[in-house]
Design an enzyme around this catalytic site. Structure first.
Site: not given
Ligand code: GUN
Length: 320
Positions: A54, A98, A121
């Site tokens: 990311k 995350q 998100d």
């Molecule tokens: N953990 C697994 N997939 C995701 C996601 O799309 N966003 C976040 N913040 N954590 C995750």
């Protein structure tokens, strides 16, 4: 029949090019670069890889990126304070915490605290509710990317039966809402669904996000369906690999298991899907790449919307 392979990479690359162009235009015309703050707590190995991707992608596309890596023993209050700080900083456009978080942290409260306007998100209940009402909202990146992919491959959704297997907050539930927004007829199936194969066999579009390697077999598929495989599972067992792959792909997978100790496999049996479906997304190389691309899209969209609203409010204040 051999199914067409839907390349997530092709679509993700196109989305990223568009975002990079938007970032350049915004900088020239409005004098700022959208900023994404990514927060990781602890040492979860998969999270480290995802967050690394990311941060790297946001820098490649010209966004400003902030990476906050906190120790595993961070308290709930400390994380809450960081999120509030990021909420209050005007130059931060997107906030992503995350998941999963360590046990001492109340995930629900953290997600509720992220400013809905910066919630790239789409996990804040305000955005979840907006989506459930069919409004435009920041939507979770993986399902939003799947919709984008279906549109760009010109796979019709309106009026067709879409079955979503899995009901997680990250994929299954928002996926169903987004398909409904596209006028599909939507069914959600999950671990307690009876006669699963009878339900999934009705699917013109089948989206699977359950985290069980190769679980969906030929008996679950309608001939000619579009199959979207969201699963990412590590398979270390050569016998299971033999059930899922054949020919040169099997050779490749066995080599990978030998070298790395495991190979990445989706929730759908790829050999059987390629024989029965009209099109399907491979693992790896399918929807995984779309998630990061859509996060970039969401960050730029969040920046434009929030900053426009702020400047309108300021203009209105100046006139009173
Ligand atoms: N953990 C697994 N997939 C995701 C996601 O799309 N966003 C976040 N913040 N954590 C995750």
């Amino acid at each position: 029949m051999t199914a067409r392979i839907l390349s997530g990479k092709e679509i993700a690359d196109a989305i990223k090019r568009e975002v990079a162009d938007d970032v350049k235009r915004i900088e020239t015309e409005h004098g700022y670069r959208p900023c994404l703050a990514v927060v990781r707590v602890g040492e979860d190995a998969a999270s480290a890889v995802y967050v690394g991707n990311k941060v790297k992608t946001s820098e490649e596309l010209g966004l400003i990126s902030e990476h906050h890596h906190l120790p595993a023993e961070t308290s709930h209050a400390e994380l809450l304070r960081l999120v509030e700080d990021l909420n209050n900083r005007a130059e931060v456009d997107g906030i992503l915490v995350q998941l999963p978080l360590p046990r001492q942290i109340n995930e629900k409260e953290i997600l509720e605290t992220i400013d809905a306007e910066k919630d790239v998100d789409g996990f804040n209940p305000l955005n979840v509710g907006r989506l459930a009402q069919g409004q435009n909202a920041l939507a979770p990146c993986t399902p939003a990317g799947i919709i984008e992919m279906l549109k760009r491959f010109e796979i019709k959704m309106r009026g067709r039966h879409a079955v979503v297997v899995g009901r997680s907050n990250i994929v299954g539930r928002p996926m169903a809402q987004l398909l409904l927004k596209e006028d599909a007829t939507v069914t959600i199936a999950h671990r307690y669904s009876e006669k699963l194969a009878e339900i999934t066999r009705q699917a013109d579009i089948l989206v699977v996000a359950i985290g069980r390697a190769g679980f969906i077999r030929a008996e679950h598929l309608k001939a000619g369906a579009t199959v979207v495989d969201v699963g990412i599972n590590n398979v270390a067992d050569a016998e299971l690999a033999r059930e899922l792959f054949s020919g040169s792909e099997l050779e490749k997978r066995l080599n990978t298991i030998e070298k790395r100790g495991f190979t990445l496999v989706g929730d759908v049996n790829p050999r059987e899907a390629s024989e029965k479906a009209a099109d399907y997304t491979p693992v790896p190389g399918g929807v995984g790449l779309l998630t990061v691309a859509m996060l970039m899209r969401n960050t730029v969209d969040a920046a434009v919307k929030r900053r426009l609203r702020k400047s309108l409010v300021n203009d209105a204040r100046a006139t009173v």
